[in-house]
Design an enzyme around this catalytic site. Structure first.
Site, PDB file in Angstrom:
ATOM      1  CB  SER A  35      31.552  11.775  72.884  1.00 43.70           C
ATOM      2  OG  SER A  35      31.913  13.107  72.644  1.00 43.70           O
ATOM      3  CG  ASP A  37      33.455  16.740  70.594  1.00 38.99           C
ATOM      4  OD1 ASP A  37      34.347  16.810  69.731  1.00 38.99           O
ATOM      5  OD2 ASP A  37      32.276  17.047  70.394  1.00 38.99           O
ATOM      6  NE  ARG A 163      47.791  29.132  50.681  1.00 38.68           N
ATOM      7  CZ  ARG A 163      48.509  28.629  49.692  1.00 38.68           C
ATOM      8  NH1 ARG A 163      48.514  27.363  49.477  1.00 38.68           N
ATOM      9  NH2 ARG A 163      49.219  29.424  48.919  1.00 38.68           N
TER      10      ARG A 163
END
Length: 163
Positions: A35, A37, A163
């Protein structure tokens, strides 16, 4: 147990011998979390986290030089649906001005706070602002905070090139 049934089946098919069956009465399973994350308890860092973090830092670095020359505010949305590790560590290493993560929703008046901070920095001569948003970032009511939503706040309230 499933291991015993599997061993019996392998023995019956002739794929293992009786001696091999006796030696392998239990099955050890080792798993590795994949993962990016870094959201799995009990690990220092999951597989993929370091590479993802490296790519985020590269992107911030690439954006920073252009944003600085144009006195721009840049908002980057990064991975992290339930875990803000990547956004938080990237924000710390890149000296980002603000970071939004799922684990710690910002205060109710985050729009005013972020605009006040950005305005103060600009008045002190800072030409570049970096904001990181984890994809799972939420506010106090559980509503999503997106890069586009943060951009709208900054453009509408401050008029910064964002942006």
């Amino acid at each position: 147990r499933h291991e015993a049934a599997l061993l019996q089946l392998l023995l019956k098919k002739g794929e293992i011998t009786e001696e091999e069956k006796a030696k392998n009465t239990h099955l050890n399973i080792v798993g590795m979390v994949g993962s990016i994350d870094n959201d799995f308890c009990g690990t220092d860092m999951t597989i993929g986290t370091d590479s993802a973090l490296h790519r985020i830092i590269e992107a911030v670095d690439a954006i920073a030089s252009t944003a600085y020359s144009h006195q721009r505010c840049s908002i980057l949305e990064v991975m992290g649906r339930h875990c803000g590790y990547l956004a938080l560590v990237a924000a710390l290493t890149s000296e980002a001005d603000y970071v939004f993560i799922p684990e710690n929703p910002p205060p109710e008046n985050w729009q005013e706070k972020i605009c006040s901070k950005l305005q103060q920095e600009r008045s002190m001569g800072q030409r570049l602002n970096i904001i990181l948003v984890a994809e799972g970032a939420i506010d106090q009511q559980g509503e999503a905070i997106t890069a586009e939503g943060v951009k709208k706040v900054i453009v509408d309230q401050l008029g910064f090139d964002t942006r």
